[in-house]
Design a protein around this motif. Structure first.
Motif, PDB file in Angstrom:
ATOM      1  N   LEU A 318       0.832  -1.208   0.000  1.00  0.00           N
ATOM      2  CA  LEU A 318       0.000   0.000   0.000  1.00  0.00           C
ATOM      3  C   LEU A 318       0.866   1.257   0.000  1.00  0.00           C
ATOM      4  CD1 LEU A 318      -2.811   1.276   0.203  1.00  0.00           C
ATOM      5  CD2 LEU A 318      -2.663   1.045   2.692  1.00  0.00           C
ATOM      6  N   SER A 319       1.880   1.292   0.868  1.00  0.00           N
ATOM      7  CA  SER A 319       2.767   2.454   0.947  1.00  0.00           C
ATOM      8  C   SER A 319       3.533   2.640  -0.364  1.00  0.00           C
ATOM      9  CB  SER A 319       3.756   2.290   2.105  1.00  0.00           C
ATOM     10  OG  SER A 319       3.088   2.145   3.335  1.00  0.00           O
ATOM     11  N   GLY A 320       4.030   1.522  -0.931  1.00  0.00           N
ATOM     12  CA  GLY A 320       4.782   1.611  -2.184  1.00  0.00           C
ATOM     13  C   GLY A 320       3.951   2.165  -3.323  1.00  0.00           C
ATOM     14  N   GLY A 321       2.696   1.756  -3.411  1.00  0.00           N
ATOM     15  CA  GLY A 321       1.828   2.280  -4.469  1.00  0.00           C
ATOM     16  C   GLY A 321       1.596   3.771  -4.335  1.00  0.00           C
ATOM     17  N   ILE A 322       1.376   4.218  -3.111  1.00  0.00           N
ATOM     18  CA  ILE A 322       1.177   5.653  -2.875  1.00  0.00           C
ATOM     19  C   ILE A 322       2.426   6.441  -3.244  1.00  0.00           C
ATOM     20  CG2 ILE A 322       0.811   7.396  -1.077  1.00  0.00           C
ATOM     21  CD1 ILE A 322      -0.954   5.336   0.371  1.00  0.00           C
ATOM     22  N   ILE A 323       3.589   5.928  -2.844  1.00  0.00           N
ATOM     23  CA  ILE A 323       4.849   6.633  -3.100  1.00  0.00           C
ATOM     24  C   ILE A 323       5.155   6.706  -4.595  1.00  0.00           C
ATOM     25  CG2 ILE A 323       7.362   6.442  -2.808  1.00  0.00           C
ATOM     26  CD1 ILE A 323       6.724   5.335   0.020  1.00  0.00           C
ATOM     27  N   GLY A 359      15.157   9.196  -1.084  1.00  0.00           N
ATOM     28  CA  GLY A 359      15.324   8.876   0.333  1.00  0.00           C
ATOM     29  C   GLY A 359      14.017   8.758   1.073  1.00  0.00           C
ATOM     30  N   TYR A 360      13.136   9.739   0.900  1.00  0.00           N
ATOM     31  CA  TYR A 360      11.859   9.703   1.611  1.00  0.00           C
ATOM     32  C   TYR A 360      10.968   8.580   1.084  1.00  0.00           C
ATOM     33  CZ  TYR A 360      12.587  13.935   4.331  1.00  0.00           C
ATOM     34  OH  TYR A 360      13.048  14.851   5.248  1.00  0.00           O
ATOM     35  N   GLY A 361      11.149   8.214  -0.194  1.00  0.00           N
ATOM     36  CA  GLY A 361      10.388   7.104  -0.745  1.00  0.00           C
ATOM     37  C   GLY A 361      10.726   5.791  -0.057  1.00  0.00           C
ATOM     38  N   VAL A 362      12.022   5.523   0.096  1.00  0.00           N
ATOM     39  CA  VAL A 362      12.451   4.297   0.777  1.00  0.00           C
ATOM     40  C   VAL A 362      11.978   4.316   2.231  1.00  0.00           C
ATOM     41  CG1 VAL A 362      14.460   3.014   1.607  1.00  0.00           C
ATOM     42  CG2 VAL A 362      14.429   3.911  -0.729  1.00  0.00           C
ATOM     43  N   ALA A 363      12.134   5.463   2.900  1.00  0.00           N
ATOM     44  CA  ALA A 363      11.689   5.567   4.295  1.00  0.00           C
ATOM     45  C   ALA A 363      10.180   5.336   4.407  1.00  0.00           C
ATOM     46  CB  ALA A 363      12.056   6.935   4.857  1.00  0.00           C
ATOM     47  N   GLY A 364       9.419   5.809   3.431  1.00  0.00           N
ATOM     48  CA  GLY A 364       7.973   5.626   3.463  1.00  0.00           C
ATOM     49  C   GLY A 364       7.548   4.193   3.239  1.00  0.00           C
ATOM     50  N   VAL A 365       8.212   3.500   2.309  1.00  0.00           N
ATOM     51  CA  VAL A 365       7.866   2.103   2.036  1.00  0.00           C
ATOM     52  C   VAL A 365       8.060   1.240   3.270  1.00  0.00           C
ATOM     53  CG1 VAL A 365       8.570   0.043   0.754  1.00  0.00           C
ATOM     54  CG2 VAL A 365       8.314   2.224  -0.443  1.00  0.00           C
ATOM     55  N   PHE A 366       9.135   1.525   4.022  1.00  0.00           N
ATOM     56  CA  PHE A 366       9.440   0.729   5.211  1.00  0.00           C
ATOM     57  C   PHE A 366       9.157   1.502   6.497  1.00  0.00           C
ATOM     58  CE2 PHE A 366      12.383  -0.778   1.857  1.00  0.00           C
ATOM     59  CZ  PHE A 366      11.890  -2.067   1.720  1.00  0.00           C
ATOM     60  N   GLN A 367       8.093   2.293   6.491  1.00  0.00           N
ATOM     61  CA  GLN A 367       7.773   3.118   7.660  1.00  0.00           C
ATOM     62  C   GLN A 367       7.390   2.293   8.885  1.00  0.00           C
ATOM     63  OE1 GLN A 367       4.400   3.141   8.656  1.00  0.00           O
ATOM     64  NE2 GLN A 367       3.331   2.391   6.890  1.00  0.00           N
ATOM     65  N   ALA A 411      21.490  14.829  -1.233  1.00  0.00           N
ATOM     66  CA  ALA A 411      22.009  13.499  -1.551  1.00  0.00           C
ATOM     67  C   ALA A 411      22.461  12.767  -0.285  1.00  0.00           C
ATOM     68  CB  ALA A 411      23.169  13.622  -2.538  1.00  0.00           C
ATOM     69  N   ILE A 412      23.121  13.489   0.603  1.00  0.00           N
ATOM     70  CA  ILE A 412      23.580  12.875   1.855  1.00  0.00           C
ATOM     71  C   ILE A 412      22.388  12.451   2.705  1.00  0.00           C
ATOM     72  CG2 ILE A 412      24.811  13.310   4.016  1.00  0.00           C
ATOM     73  CD1 ILE A 412      26.635  15.215   2.402  1.00  0.00           C
ATOM     74  N   LEU A 413      21.374  13.293   2.791  1.00  0.00           N
ATOM     75  CA  LEU A 413      20.185  12.969   3.590  1.00  0.00           C
ATOM     76  C   LEU A 413      19.467  11.747   3.028  1.00  0.00           C
ATOM     77  CD1 LEU A 413      18.219  13.684   5.877  1.00  0.00           C
ATOM     78  CD2 LEU A 413      17.061  15.242   4.272  1.00  0.00           C
ATOM     79  N   SER A 414      19.307  11.691   1.704  1.00  0.00           N
ATOM     80  CA  SER A 414      18.641  10.539   1.091  1.00  0.00           C
ATOM     81  C   SER A 414      19.444   9.264   1.316  1.00  0.00           C
ATOM     82  CB  SER A 414      18.441  10.776  -0.408  1.00  0.00           C
ATOM     83  OG  SER A 414      17.368  11.671  -0.632  1.00  0.00           O
ATOM     84  N   GLY A 415      20.757   9.364   1.222  1.00  0.00           N
ATOM     85  CA  GLY A 415      21.591   8.198   1.488  1.00  0.00           C
ATOM     86  C   GLY A 415      21.425   7.688   2.908  1.00  0.00           C
ATOM     87  N   TYR A 416      21.309   8.605   3.843  1.00  0.00           N
ATOM     88  CA  TYR A 416      21.073   8.231   5.242  1.00  0.00           C
ATOM     89  C   TYR A 416      19.765   7.467   5.391  1.00  0.00           C
ATOM     90  CZ  TYR A 416      19.492   8.907  10.060  1.00  0.00           C
ATOM     91  OH  TYR A 416      18.987   8.708  11.315  1.00  0.00           O
ATOM     92  N   PHE A 417      18.696   7.955   4.741  1.00  0.00           N
ATOM     93  CA  PHE A 417      17.397   7.284   4.815  1.00  0.00           C
ATOM     94  C   PHE A 417      17.466   5.872   4.241  1.00  0.00           C
ATOM     95  CE2 PHE A 417      15.100  11.575   4.848  1.00  0.00           C
ATOM     96  CZ  PHE A 417      14.809  11.465   6.194  1.00  0.00           C
ATOM     97  N   ILE A 418      18.100   5.750   3.082  1.00  0.00           N
ATOM     98  CA  ILE A 418      18.140   4.456   2.398  1.00  0.00           C
ATOM     99  C   ILE A 418      18.906   3.422   3.215  1.00  0.00           C
ATOM    100  CG2 ILE A 418      19.021   3.261   0.356  1.00  0.00           C
ATOM    101  CD1 ILE A 418      18.444   5.893  -1.205  1.00  0.00           C
ATOM    102  N   LEU A 419      20.075   3.797   3.707  1.00  0.00           N
ATOM    103  CA  LEU A 419      20.895   2.849   4.458  1.00  0.00           C
ATOM    104  C   LEU A 419      20.263   2.475   5.801  1.00  0.00           C
ATOM    105  CD1 LEU A 419      24.514   4.198   3.817  1.00  0.00           C
ATOM    106  CD2 LEU A 419      23.455   2.137   2.875  1.00  0.00           C
ATOM    107  N   SER A 420      19.856   3.477   6.572  1.00  0.00           N
ATOM    108  CA  SER A 420      19.331   3.191   7.907  1.00  0.00           C
ATOM    109  C   SER A 420      18.043   2.386   7.841  1.00  0.00           C
ATOM    110  CB  SER A 420      19.114   4.496   8.682  1.00  0.00           C
ATOM    111  OG  SER A 420      18.194   5.343   8.024  1.00  0.00           O
ATOM    112  N   ASN A 421      17.110   2.775   6.969  1.00  0.00           N
ATOM    113  CA  ASN A 421      15.850   2.047   6.872  1.00  0.00           C
ATOM    114  C   ASN A 421      16.045   0.654   6.296  1.00  0.00           C
ATOM    115  OD1 ASN A 421      13.242   3.778   7.515  1.00  0.00           O
ATOM    116  ND2 ASN A 421      14.728   5.168   6.613  1.00  0.00           N
TER     117      ASN A 421
END
Length: 441
Positions: A318-323, A359-367, A411-421
């Protein structure tokens, strides 16, 4: 899943409308005060809210975790003691936050905003900390008692109220030609936000008190704190959530302050516009977090691992479709839509928007990942991952952003989201699988 969707739907509809108003509000503000002053407003708001969050124990999560089970077991005295303890703790830290803000405002005006004359603006908006005295506790009470419709209604009215006030300011200044208002435009915008948040918080506390009086009785506040069980475990949970909030604050939510200190308020303005567009993702997905946490906690407590995995799959899809829908729209239209709606000077926000969408897309999918780890009793792992990836993020910000600018920050912020999540989600799924196999064995 039906319960998640039902409870989320209240906040979903409200947040969709609110995000639309927030978008229009950003357009009006930029046309009213310009990009640089927009950056100034963002810095002032971020500074005040982050001081509050730095000292906050995120009492909403403490209340949600412990109040629901206490009510389910009809342990009303314990539930009353929990609400009382949470409220008193939050009042104490909120007052401490006010004192910290008063002392740090001159420094923030000089170092972050690069304008010492803005110190009164920092102090003025700092009144929000007094309004927020028991915000977290009240939110937790309404979430734990499944009053998500109340939260949705308040969010909607706050958005309408704030937008209306800013709209009146714009009409008076632009159409009525009240040019004498020019020196007061930034404080007027801050006042609009204060009034909106003030309405929300006062109404929130009123509704929470009414709910507590109904569920626990009018004398709930007379209950002794000594009957509260598991104080040590509860304190450790609160400290963990506070640490998690502090990590998010340092490595994610302080970005406008870092931009202001390292670059200028103009770059903060670009970031604000890009973030407003990206936040259509978070505004739509955020309503799923609290109901999802509630359901994950329930299935994990009952060791229903198949149900837990099925719930996670459905929420992820559901989250992935919205994103995908939102991200695709902004990617295809942002290049011409941003300068058309805002101003031509705002075109530099478009490439930043594309970077942040990743970055926010990956964080949203795995919220759901942090909710899952909390329910599994692994609250320390997300903290460890975010600290390790966050330290790298901060080092890169200090080394690269002054040289390469705001796009590098994105770019740095998005990288942080992708790796941590990514790490937290993988660890949570592996733990559920392990317990599932252990139960089957």
């Amino acid at each position: 899943m039906r319960r998640v969707v039902r409870n989320s739907s209240y906040l979903f509809g409200s947040n969709v409308f609110s995000s639309g108003l927030s978008f229009l509000q950003g357009v009006v503000i930029i046309r009213l005060i310009g990009v640089a002053n927009l950056g100034m407003v963002v810095i002032i708001q971020t500074f005040a809210s982050n001081i509050n969050r730095l000292l906050s124990f995120r009492m909403s999560e403490v209340v949600v975790k412990h109040l629901g089970p206490a009510l389910a077991d009809d342990k009303k005295p314990e539930a009353a003691a929990l609400v009382k303890a949470a409220g008193l703790t939050e009042v104490t830290v909120s007052l401490l936050a006010c004192i910290v803000l008063v002392f740090l405002s001159p420094w923030a005006a000089r170092v972050i905003a690069h304008d010492p004359t803005t110190t009164p603006w920092f102090l003025f908006y700092g009144l929000i900390l007094l309004i927020n005295l028991v915000y977290e506790t009240s939110t937790g009470v309404l979430q734990a008692t499944h009053r998500f419709n109340h939260l949705a209604r308040l969010t909607l009215i706050q958005a309408i109220l704030t937008f209306s006030i800013i709209g009146v300011i714009y009409i008076l200044y632009r159409w009525v030609a009240m040019q004498f208002l020019a020196p007061f435009l930034v404080p007027a915008v801050l006042l609009a936000y204060l009034i909106g948040k003030g309405y929300y918080n006062v109404s929130l506390v009123t509704l929470a008190l009414r709910e507590v009086n109904t569920v626990l009785g009018k004398d709930w506040w007379r209950v002794s704190l000594n009957i509260l069980p598991g104080k040590r475990a509860m304190a450790l949970f609160a400290l963990n959530t506070n640490l998690n909030g502090t990590i998010n604050l340092i490595f994610r939510d302080n970005i406008p302050l870092y931009l202001g200190a390292l670059l200028s308020t103009i770059q903060v303005g670009y970031f604000s516009v890009a973030f407003t567009l990206v936040s259509t993702i978070t505004l739509i997905l955020d309503p799923f977090i609290a109901p999802t946490y509630s359901e994950i906690s329930r299935t994990v407590a009952k060791q229903q691992w198949d149900t837990t995995l099925r719930l996670l799959r459905r929420v992820t899809v559901l989250s992935g479709g919205i994103i995908l829908a939102i991200g695709g729209f902004w990617a295809l239209t942002g290049w011409w839509l941003i300068p058309f709606i805002y101003k031509p000077q705002m075109r530099p926000a478009y490439p930043l928007l594309l970077i942040l969408l990743l970055g926010y897309g990956v964080a949203g999918v795995f919220q759901w990942n942090r909710s899952l780890m909390l329910s599994l009793g692994k609250a320390g792992y997300p903290v460890l991952v975010m600290i390790l990836t966050g330290v790298i993020e901060l080092a890169l910000i200090l080394a690269l952003v002054p040289r390469y600018g705001y796009l590098m920050m994105g770019a740095i912020l998005s990288g942080y989201f992708i790796l941590s999540n990514g790490f937290i989600s993988l660890r949570g799924l592996l733990e559920v699988r392990r317990r599932q196999m252990a139960g089957a064995g």
